[in-house]
Design a protein around this motif. Structure first.
Motif, PDB file in Angstrom:
ATOM      1  N   ARG A 137       5.135 -11.934  -2.752  1.00  0.00           N
ATOM      2  CA  ARG A 137       6.593 -11.911  -2.599  1.00  0.00           C
ATOM      3  C   ARG A 137       6.995 -13.018  -1.645  1.00  0.00           C
ATOM      4  O   ARG A 137       6.301 -13.270  -0.657  1.00  0.00           O
ATOM      5  CB  ARG A 137       7.077 -10.575  -2.019  1.00  0.00           C
ATOM      6  CG  ARG A 137       6.813  -9.378  -2.887  1.00  0.00           C
ATOM      7  CD  ARG A 137       7.546  -9.402  -4.169  1.00  0.00           C
ATOM      8  NE  ARG A 137       8.983  -9.275  -3.924  1.00  0.00           N
ATOM      9  CZ  ARG A 137       9.893  -9.262  -4.875  1.00  0.00           C
ATOM     10  NH1 ARG A 137       9.537  -9.390  -6.111  1.00  0.00           N
ATOM     11  NH2 ARG A 137      11.152  -9.129  -4.584  1.00  0.00           N
ATOM     12  N   VAL A 159       3.125  -7.083  -2.912  1.00  0.00           N
ATOM     13  CA  VAL A 159       3.612  -5.827  -3.477  1.00  0.00           C
ATOM     14  C   VAL A 159       2.498  -5.229  -4.315  1.00  0.00           C
ATOM     15  O   VAL A 159       1.835  -5.924  -5.090  1.00  0.00           O
ATOM     16  CB  VAL A 159       4.853  -6.070  -4.366  1.00  0.00           C
ATOM     17  CG1 VAL A 159       5.321  -4.781  -5.004  1.00  0.00           C
ATOM     18  CG2 VAL A 159       5.967  -6.692  -3.573  1.00  0.00           C
ATOM     19  N   LEU A 184       5.781  -2.432  -0.373  1.00  0.00           N
ATOM     20  CA  LEU A 184       5.918  -3.790   0.132  1.00  0.00           C
ATOM     21  C   LEU A 184       5.123  -3.889   1.429  1.00  0.00           C
ATOM     22  O   LEU A 184       5.348  -3.129   2.370  1.00  0.00           O
ATOM     23  CB  LEU A 184       7.390  -4.116   0.389  1.00  0.00           C
ATOM     24  CG  LEU A 184       7.689  -5.500   0.920  1.00  0.00           C
ATOM     25  CD1 LEU A 184       7.280  -6.564  -0.091  1.00  0.00           C
ATOM     26  CD2 LEU A 184       9.174  -5.625   1.240  1.00  0.00           C
TER      27      LEU A 184
END
Length: 112
Positions: A43, A65, A103
């Motif tokens: 990410r 992620v 996350l």
């Protein structure tokens, strides 16, 4: 945050740092011991996220992620391409939906 599981193209190991015998002389040394591996996607951090991390003196971080997994805990370490990371931020998605994602913001563990 839109997440496409088709972007999970890399593999990482989750585990702990444990004392294990050195192969050369048998002395105990701390080393990463993997417990399981998972697919993940990288990410990009927004500028706002980078500035927030600077405020808590955390720089040079990476975000990944993974699919939500109860086995992943904040005290674990993550190994990606032979580099071991620790969690800076651990954001699990505990909703009871079919497709949930965690996350993870990581910082490289520097060896002494």
């Amino acid at each position: 945050m839109q997440i496409n599981p088709n972007e999970f193209t890399d593999r990482c190991d989750f585990g702990f740092v444990e004392s294990v015998p050195n192969e050369t002389n048998g002395n105990m040394v701390d080393d990463f011991v993997p417990k399981f591996s998972r697919w993940f996607g990288w990410r990009n951090q927004t500028f706002n996220q980078q500035y927030q991390l600077l405020g808590v003196t955390q720089t040079d971080t990476k975000q990944i992620v993974v699919r939500h997994d109860k086995e992943i805990t904040p005290d674990m370490r993550v190994r990606i391409n032979d580099v071991v990371y620790q969690f800076v931020l651990f954001s699990p998605d505990n909703r009871s939906l079919r497709d949930t994602f965690d996350l993870l913001t990581l910082k490289e563990v520097k060896k002494a």
